[in-house]
Enzyme design. Structure first.
Site, PDB file in Angstrom:
ATOM      1  CG  HIS A  73      88.941  19.265  50.988  1.00 43.13           C
ATOM      2  ND1 HIS A  73      89.264  18.495  49.895  1.00 43.13           N
ATOM      3  CD2 HIS A  73      89.797  18.875  51.957  1.00 43.13           C
ATOM      4  CE1 HIS A  73      90.257  17.678  50.186  1.00 43.13           C
ATOM      5  NE2 HIS A  73      90.599  17.890  51.443  1.00 43.13           N
ATOM      6  CD  GLU A 110      95.789  17.239  55.254  1.00 44.16           C
ATOM      7  OE1 GLU A 110      95.924  16.127  54.696  1.00 44.16           O
ATOM      8  OE2 GLU A 110      94.753  17.900  55.206  1.00 44.16           O
ATOM      9  CE1 TYR A 152     101.782  10.546  52.091  1.00 41.78           C
ATOM     10  CE2 TYR A 152     102.744  12.646  51.406  1.00 41.78           C
ATOM     11  CZ  TYR A 152     101.802  11.943  52.129  1.00 41.78           C
ATOM     12  OH  TYR A 152     100.871  12.615  52.891  1.00 41.78           O
ATOM     13  CG  HIS A 166      91.881  20.733  53.946  1.00 40.32           C
ATOM     14  ND1 HIS A 166      90.746  20.481  54.689  1.00 40.32           N
ATOM     15  CD2 HIS A 166      92.550  19.549  53.878  1.00 40.32           C
ATOM     16  CE1 HIS A 166      90.717  19.212  55.037  1.00 40.32           C
ATOM     17  NE2 HIS A 166      91.806  18.615  54.567  1.00 40.32           N
ATOM     18  CG  HIS A 217      93.207  11.740  47.052  1.00 38.18           C
ATOM     19  ND1 HIS A 217      92.866  12.760  46.193  1.00 38.18           N
ATOM     20  CD2 HIS A 217      93.540  12.344  48.223  1.00 38.18           C
ATOM     21  CE1 HIS A 217      92.998  13.923  46.801  1.00 38.18           C
ATOM     22  NE2 HIS A 217      93.407  13.691  48.039  1.00 38.18           N
ATOM     23  NE  ARG A 276      97.333  12.244  54.514  1.00 38.17           N
ATOM     24  CZ  ARG A 276      97.328  11.363  53.529  1.00 38.17           C
ATOM     25  NH1 ARG A 276      98.394  11.222  52.754  1.00 38.17           N
ATOM     26  NH2 ARG A 276      96.279  10.572  53.326  1.00 38.17           N
ATOM     27  CG  HIS A 282      99.861  16.717  50.645  1.00 31.37           C
ATOM     28  ND1 HIS A 282      99.707  17.213  51.924  1.00 31.37           N
ATOM     29  CD2 HIS A 282     100.363  15.453  50.794  1.00 31.37           C
ATOM     30  CE1 HIS A 282     100.074  16.299  52.796  1.00 31.37           C
ATOM     31  NE2 HIS A 282     100.485  15.224  52.142  1.00 31.37           N
ATOM     32  CG  ASP A 327      63.597   0.460  42.429  1.00 26.08           C
ATOM     33  OD1 ASP A 327      64.727  -0.061  42.546  1.00 26.08           O
ATOM     34  OD2 ASP A 327      62.532  -0.117  42.729  1.00 26.08           O
ATOM     35  CD  GLU A 343      94.069  15.307  57.755  1.00 23.27           C
ATOM     36  OE1 GLU A 343      93.436  16.214  57.188  1.00 23.27           O
ATOM     37  OE2 GLU A 343      94.050  14.118  57.361  1.00 23.27           O
ATOM     38  CG  ASP A 356      90.610  15.300  57.228  1.00 22.45           C
ATOM     39  OD1 ASP A 356      90.947  14.109  57.149  1.00 22.45           O
ATOM     40  OD2 ASP A 356      90.857  16.137  56.336  1.00 22.45           O
ATOM     41  CG  ASP A 400      93.163  11.049  55.356  1.00 18.72           C
ATOM     42  OD1 ASP A 400      92.177  11.411  56.021  1.00 18.72           O
ATOM     43  OD2 ASP A 400      93.814  11.823  54.628  1.00 18.72           O
TER      44      ASP A 400
END
Length: 444
Positions: free
Chosen positions: A362, A391, A395, A355, A240, A412, A351, A38, A414, A268, A257
């Protein structure tokens, strides 16, 4: 809320509906979602709904009728017993006045009133296929209208995805939105500063995440904008990765991040820094390459440039850096152009450079324009007050053909950028990016 932007946005949607022949638009908010037994997950409104209403309660629907230009809100009725348990409700009467709607009704009246509103209108504007439950409701209302055909009542003959109108509107931010995003960026930057100053060997990733979350809430943010990435050592090479219990070790980098959501709008930020406050020579070399690539992308971000221009600028700098450091071999890839043509850089940079960002981290909006004569769709041109992230990163996973000094370095950097006529304005530079400034901050 007569001076709020929400009524003006509803009017703009109605104008767009009329250009398509008119009709009725239905925009529901998000449902509450059970977590277990609940207990529900913390509630967060639907972004499209909030964009048109400013209303944050669950069980609510905005209806726009282009025939008379009216905007209608359906929401929970006042209920003293439920308010004791769950908190204050505006109720239809107060919500209509506070949020500037022409009419407001209890959500319990939705099934009775929607068929009346859908009768004899040319088109339905709705987020088609977004929710099976809501699609079922729509079918029920339309069937109720069709059942009256012998009385001369007609159902909408066509349907439009209302998100196509709203996506274009949301893509270009107004002053109200940019103001909120600037405050969100400031809060997030303060949180990154706190994490850098807290960092030391022996802590766990979740310790640094806790500092971030504390700073978000301390300054009024309602939520994190997304799951916080706090990645030390090899974890920084997982794009991620989520904050876990890995120990922050002396000599490793930490990639964070993470950013907050404020009043419905996301920020971001990514920063990478040494756990002990001092970059090693190898870390500094790759860090400076990434920073230079980000600056190249920032320099390419301006009104009139194509969306992919910042990415192309960043890739060129990264490719040259990969050749200079030996990450990519010159006997295999003779020049930067060769690296770009073969996409060899994607081994270490997989990547894109940015964005859209807004109500969603996003954010909505097409990245490409309509193709002329059915050909390849070109990247869309940037316009003033679009907001996007910048960004780039590198890696490096361990591999036999990679010098060990680069192993497990993930970097990275950003920031959030508002497009201007001659460039862009960064909303998130309250936390440093220069390596010397980061080391000085951490010493302090």
């Amino acid at each position: 809320m007569t001076d709020s932007p929400y009524a003006a946005r509803r009017a703009r949607v109605i104008e767009a509906m009329n250009r398509l022949g008119g009709g009725v638009a239905i925009i529901p908010t998000a449902p509450e979602v059970p977590r277990n037994r609940d207990s529900d997950y913390p509630y967060r409104h639907d972004s499209y709904f909030y964009y048109l209403s400013g209303f944050t309660e669950p069980e609510a629907v905005v209806v726009l009728d282009s025939r008379n230009g009216q905007s209608i809100l359906f929401c929970r009725a006042k209920n003293e017993e439920r308010e004791i348990w769950d908190g204050y409700r505006y109720g239809p009467e107060a919500a209509r006045e506070v949020f500037g709607f022409d009419a407001a009704y209890s959500i319990d009246e939705l099934d009775a009133r929607l068929p009346q509103l859908l009768a004899n209108v040319p088109a339905l504007f709705y987020a088609l296929g977004a929710s099976a439950r809501q699609d079922e409701q729509i079918r029920g209302w339309l069937n109720t209208v069709r059942a009256q055909s012998r009385a001369g009542v007609t159902a909408p003959e066509s349907a439009h995805d209302v998100r196509a109108i709203l996506d274009e509107m949301r893509l270009v931010k107004d002053a109200h939105e940019i103001g909120i995003m600037a405050r969100a960026g400031k809060i997030s930057a303060q949180a990154h500063v706190r994490a850098m100053q807290t960092s030391r060997p022996g802590l766990r990733e979740y310790h640094l995440e806790a500092e971030l979350l504390y700073e978000f809430r301390r300054h009024g943010s309602q939520f994190p904008a997304y799951g916080s990435i706090v990645a030390t050592g090899a974890n920084a090479c997982v794009l991620h990765y989520r904050a876990g219990d890995t120990e922050c070790r002396d000599g490793d980098l930490c990639l964070i991040d993470a950013a907050c959501e404020l009043d419905g709008y996301a920020s971001d930020i990514t920063r990478t820094f040494p756990i002990n406050g001092k970059f090693t020579a190898a870390q500094r070399t790759l860090y400076d390459i990434v920073l230079a690539s980000q600056q190249a992308a920032i320099d390419a971000t301006r009104a009139g440039a194509r969306f992919d221009a910042p990415h192309e600028a960043a890739v060129r700098v990264l490719a040259q850096g990969m050749l200079d450091t030996g990450l990519l071999k010159t006997d295999t890839h003779g020049s930067v152009d060769d690296v770009i043509a073969s996409k060899a850089y994607s081994r270490y940079y997989m990547h894109r450079t940015g964005h859209w960002i807004g109500m969603d981290v996003h954010d909505c909006g097409e990245y490409r324009e309509t193709a002329p004569n059915g050909g390849e769709r070109p990247w869309r041109a940037l316009r003033e007050n679009m907001v996007l992230t910048v960004e780039p990163g590198i890696y490096v996973r361990p591999a036999p053909d990679v010098d060990e000094r680069w192993w497990n370095i993930g970097i990275r950097i950003e920031d959030d950028a508002v497009v201007t006529a001659n460039g862009c304005t960064l909303l998130t530079r309250g936390v440093p990016v220069d390596a010397d400034e980061i080391e000085a901050l951490m010493r302090g």
